[in-house]
Design an enzyme around this catalytic site. Sequence first.
Site, short mmCIF file in Angstrom:
data_model
loop_
_atom_site.label_atom_id
_atom_site.label_comp_id
_atom_site.label_asym_id
_atom_site.label_seq_id
_atom_site.Cartn_x
_atom_site.Cartn_y
_atom_site.Cartn_z
N ASN A 56 0.86 -1.19 0.00
CA ASN A 56 0.00 0.00 0.00
C ASN A 56 0.90 1.24 0.00
O ASN A 56 1.47 1.59 1.02
CB ASN A 56 -0.89 -0.05 1.26
CG ASN A 56 -1.69 1.23 1.45
OD1 ASN A 56 -1.80 2.05 0.53
ND2 ASN A 56 -2.25 1.41 2.65
N TRP A 57 1.00 1.85 -1.18
CA TRP A 57 1.92 3.01 -1.30
C TRP A 57 1.32 4.29 -0.71
O TRP A 57 1.99 5.32 -0.66
CB TRP A 57 2.26 3.24 -2.78
CG TRP A 57 3.23 2.24 -3.35
CD1 TRP A 57 3.66 1.07 -2.76
CD2 TRP A 57 3.89 2.30 -4.62
NE1 TRP A 57 4.53 0.42 -3.59
CE2 TRP A 57 4.70 1.15 -4.74
CE3 TRP A 57 3.88 3.23 -5.67
CZ2 TRP A 57 5.49 0.90 -5.87
CZ3 TRP A 57 4.65 2.98 -6.80
CH2 TRP A 57 5.45 1.83 -6.89
N LYS A 58 0.06 4.25 -0.32
CA LYS A 58 -0.62 5.46 0.20
C LYS A 58 -0.45 6.61 -0.80
O LYS A 58 -0.58 6.39 -1.99
CB LYS A 58 -0.11 5.79 1.59
CG LYS A 58 -0.23 4.56 2.51
CD LYS A 58 -0.02 4.87 3.96
CE LYS A 58 -0.15 3.57 4.75
NZ LYS A 58 -0.08 3.77 6.20
N HIS A 61 -9.62 1.07 5.12
CA HIS A 61 -8.32 1.31 5.77
C HIS A 61 -8.51 2.34 6.89
O HIS A 61 -9.32 3.26 6.76
CB HIS A 61 -7.31 1.83 4.73
CG HIS A 61 -5.92 1.89 5.26
ND1 HIS A 61 -5.49 2.93 6.05
CD2 HIS A 61 -4.88 1.05 5.15
CE1 HIS A 61 -4.23 2.72 6.39
NE2 HIS A 61 -3.84 1.58 5.86
N GLU A 101 -5.20 -4.68 10.99
CA GLU A 101 -4.19 -3.63 11.11
C GLU A 101 -4.47 -2.79 12.34
O GLU A 101 -5.27 -1.83 12.27
CB GLU A 101 -4.24 -2.70 9.89
CG GLU A 101 -3.84 -3.34 8.60
CD GLU A 101 -3.26 -2.31 7.64
OE1 GLU A 101 -2.15 -2.52 7.17
OE2 GLU A 101 -3.91 -1.27 7.39
N SER A 146 3.58 -1.78 10.36
CA SER A 146 5.02 -1.79 10.59
C SER A 146 5.68 -3.14 10.33
O SER A 146 6.57 -3.56 11.07
CB SER A 146 5.32 -1.31 12.01
OG SER A 146 4.74 -0.03 12.19
N GLY A 193 2.81 -1.07 4.30
CA GLY A 193 2.81 0.34 3.91
C GLY A 193 4.20 0.80 3.52
O GLY A 193 4.68 0.51 2.42
P1 PGA Z 1 2.89 0.56 7.58
O1 PGA Z 1 1.43 0.79 6.97
O2 PGA Z 1 3.40 -0.74 7.02
O3 PGA Z 1 3.67 1.75 7.13
O4 PGA Z 1 2.72 0.49 9.05
C1 PGA Z 1 0.51 -0.26 6.86
C2 PGA Z 1 -0.80 0.27 6.34
O5 PGA Z 1 -1.20 1.36 6.75
O6 PGA Z 1 -1.46 -0.41 5.53
#
Ligand code: PGA
Length: 253
Positions: free
Chosen positions: A8-10, A94, A165, A213, A233
Amino acid sequence: MKPILVGNWKNHPDSLARAASIASGLAKKSAQYKKLATYIAPPLPYLETVSKKIKGFGNLASQDIFFAPEGTYTGATTPDILKSFGVKLSIIGHSERRALGETNEVASDKIKCALRSGITPLLCVGEKERDAEGEHFEFIREELRLSLEGVRRKDDAGKLIIAYEPVWAIGKRSKEAMQPTDLAQMVIFIKKVLTDIFGREAAEMIPILYGGSVEGDNAKALIETGVNGFLVGHASLDPKMFGEIAAALETHA
Ligand code: PGA
């Protein structure tokens, strides 16, 4: 069931050129992803470029989906448009969208819309905080129950993916991610809730991913908890680290 890895590149990176370079970085190690079901969810304007780069080893995903397949909705990207770019999976509910006001009811509409459009819904659930009384378990039960409202046991349940999550574990370093023993407990709980909703046979077909994370150095321990993969992420923007996570998952392929 193949292990599932979703990046998930956001809203990163901040340019198409950078997005192309990250996708090329992933493609250089494409062999690492062959035994997995790998999906990359870039920002929408990068879909086409990323799609070409990951074609040989991964699928496109979207970070959200609209709740109607087609129609007149200024500013919306409907499932039909996503599909025309080759999007196979959509992240739904999400926590960062829930923080903007998305409710379980909206998540439920989006799941049903994705299913009708032939896109795999990846439903995210996760508590904001934990307490000694275990209130967070009830929170997760409610999120699942309400977000999965109207999903049919027979036709739809087998097409779903759940991502657990915990909000407090998102966007940190691996040391602050969830501890494997706590995750193992939550996976059992989620399976039980899914069994209550859909029955054992259908519930067993629903993969459960962990997100929050996940990095190269905690992926191995986290995959031993009974999860079927990860929603990643920040580490998905780093081809080296994403490759390390893929390597940990491969041992479960
Ligand atoms: P992160 O994000 O791996 O940076 O904690 C995960 C997510 O929000 O899907």
